[in-house]
Design a protein around this motif. Structure first.
Motif, short mmCIF file in Angstrom:
data_model
loop_
_atom_site.label_atom_id
_atom_site.label_comp_id
_atom_site.label_asym_id
_atom_site.label_seq_id
_atom_site.Cartn_x
_atom_site.Cartn_y
_atom_site.Cartn_z
N GLU A 308 -2.43 -34.82 39.89
CA GLU A 308 -3.38 -33.88 39.39
C GLU A 308 -2.68 -32.41 39.43
OE1 GLU A 308 -5.75 -32.54 43.16
OE2 GLU A 308 -5.10 -34.67 43.56
N GLY A 309 -3.45 -31.27 39.46
CA GLY A 309 -2.75 -30.04 39.41
C GLY A 309 -1.71 -29.73 38.27
N MET A 310 -2.17 -30.08 37.10
CA MET A 310 -0.70 -29.96 35.73
C MET A 310 -0.90 -28.50 35.04
SD MET A 310 -1.17 -33.76 34.03
CE MET A 310 -1.24 -35.21 35.13
N ASP A 311 -1.88 -27.90 35.45
CA ASP A 311 -1.94 -26.45 34.97
C ASP A 311 -0.71 -25.56 34.90
OD1 ASP A 311 -4.51 -27.00 34.45
OD2 ASP A 311 -5.31 -26.00 36.15
N GLY A 312 -0.43 -25.16 34.02
CA GLY A 312 0.93 -24.55 33.95
C GLY A 312 2.03 -25.33 33.32
N SER A 313 1.84 -26.55 33.11
CA SER A 313 2.70 -27.62 32.33
C SER A 313 2.93 -26.95 30.91
CB SER A 313 2.31 -28.97 32.40
OG SER A 313 2.30 -29.38 33.77
N GLY A 314 3.86 -27.52 30.24
CA GLY A 314 4.07 -27.24 28.73
C GLY A 314 5.29 -27.54 28.08
N CYS A 315 5.69 -27.23 26.92
CA CYS A 315 6.73 -27.93 26.27
C CYS A 315 7.37 -27.04 25.32
CB CYS A 315 6.18 -29.28 25.44
SG CYS A 315 5.21 -28.79 24.27
N SER A 316 8.34 -27.30 24.97
CA SER A 316 9.11 -26.59 23.67
C SER A 316 9.52 -27.29 22.69
CB SER A 316 10.40 -25.91 24.55
OG SER A 316 11.15 -25.54 23.41
N GLY A 317 9.60 -27.16 21.48
CA GLY A 317 10.38 -27.91 20.41
C GLY A 317 9.38 -28.97 19.85
N GLY A 318 7.89 -29.06 20.63
CA GLY A 318 7.02 -30.28 20.05
C GLY A 318 6.83 -30.22 18.77
N THR A 319 6.70 -28.95 18.18
CA THR A 319 6.25 -28.63 16.65
C THR A 319 7.31 -27.99 16.03
OG1 THR A 319 3.68 -28.79 17.27
CG2 THR A 319 4.56 -27.63 15.11
#
Length: 355
Positions: A308-319
């Protein structure tokens, strides 16, 4: 993704972990056994064992009552746990307006999350309903004058369950994006908290298609507090190989705090992953940071799955494949973690020691 919302929770009924120290108990006992004032019946100097037991029982009852009313909101909520002691700062900043007193009691935080304990005490003779859903007409959390830094925030009303407790307690929760997004550290920055106009819903207005707002406290409150990061943080840079989203990648950095675990994953094979990872949320948000199993293992063998508590997650290069292929995972525990009790962390099956 930004969200601002509020909901309610129940305040812990038992405050055993918040009992007074032995010194405090002795002082309270001494006061109860002190010489009587003139014109009052003198107590016998020697008390029977039963009488002494009754006095000590009264001391403990007074201790519990005082703890309930005086203990900072987060310290009581987390029962003075090791995780709280490893990450908390007690502020005790109060403002009083027309008999209402708002207090920022304490804070639990790390580089990615901040939880603020708040206590609102009404004027003498004003009762706050034990079950009514109170809300604030306006509220915000800012850092050094900026609006919230791209994460999420909400507040949670804490119910004491006690008719004798006139205060309203709440916790402000705020999260920030991972550091590789370019934001500055939270260390040393100033947190600005604003809360305004406490109200509850009245009757339904059919014409306006909304509930009437009944204002309980018309005051507004503004606080500023310096942020201090906890010294107790576990950081490892394992360069561990994993398979995630069906491609090869490496865990380059893990930070574990009493609030949760923050994991950085890199790999060229992650570039363009939005083309094959399903958009599994109603708003089209990519689910690329939800599929990784993260498990903490304690020294006694207990396992804690961080789901739980995944707020703040993210990615780079996905698009945009010109960007580095990266995933940033934020996983928070349902309670505060005792870092001294952690043995290892498993991410996508890769076991990484934390000792």
């Amino acid at each position: 993704m930004n969200k601002n919302f509020q909901h309610e929770a129940t305040y812990p009924q038992s405050l055993d972990a918040l009992a007074f120290s032995e010194t405090a108990k002795r002082r309270m006992t001494q006061k109860l056994l002190a010489e009587p004032t003139p014109n009052r019946t003198r107590l016998p100097r020697r008390l029977s064992a039963a009488a002494m037991a009754a006095v000590l029982s009264l001391v403990l009852a007074l201790s519990a009552a005082a703890a309930f009313f005086a203990v900072p909101t987060l310290r009581a909520y987390y029962r003075n746990s090791p995780g709280y002691l490893q990450s908390a700062v007690e502020w005790n900043q109060s403002l009083t307006k027309n008999g209402w007193t708002m207090t920022l009691t304490d804070c639990v935080m790390d580089e990615y999350s901040i939880y603020v304990g708040v206590n609102l005490t009404p004027p003498t003779g004003v009762a706050l309903d034990a079950v009514r859903a109170y809300r604030f007409d306006d509220w915000s959390i800012r850092f050094d004058g900026e609006e919230h830094i791209g994460g999420t925030s909400h507040y949670e009303l804490i119910r004491s369950g006690s008719p004798e407790d006139a205060s309203l307690r709440l916790i402000l929760w705020s999260t920030c994006p991972m550091r590789d997004t370019g934001r500055e550290s939270l260390a040393g920055r100033t947190l600005y908290v604003s809360l305004g106009r406490l109200y509850h819903h009245g009757t339904w207005d059919e014409t306006e298609q909304q509930y009437d707002r009944i204002v309980d406290c018309p005051e507004t409150w503004d606080f500023a507090a310096r942020l201090t990061l906890p010294e107790k943080t576990i950081t490892v840079e394992p360069d561990a190989h994993i398979v995630t989203l069906d491609v090869d990648a490496s865990i380059t950095r893990i930070e574990v705090t009493p609030i949760g675990a923050y994991i950085y994953i890199e790999g060229d094979a992650l570039k363009g992953h939005h083309a094959w990872v399903p958009k599994n949320a109603p708003d089209g948000w990519y689910g690329c940071v939800e599929y990784q199993d993260v498990v903490l293992r304690l020294t006694d063998g207990t396992e804690i799955a961080l789901t739980e508590g995944m707020d703040g997650s993210g990615c780079s290069g996905g698009t945009d494949t010109s960007e580095p292929g990266r995933l940033f995972l934020a996983r928070r525990a349902g309670t505060l973690l005792d870092l001294d009790a952690l043995e290892s962390i498993s991410v996508c099956g890769a076991e990484i020691p934390l000792k």
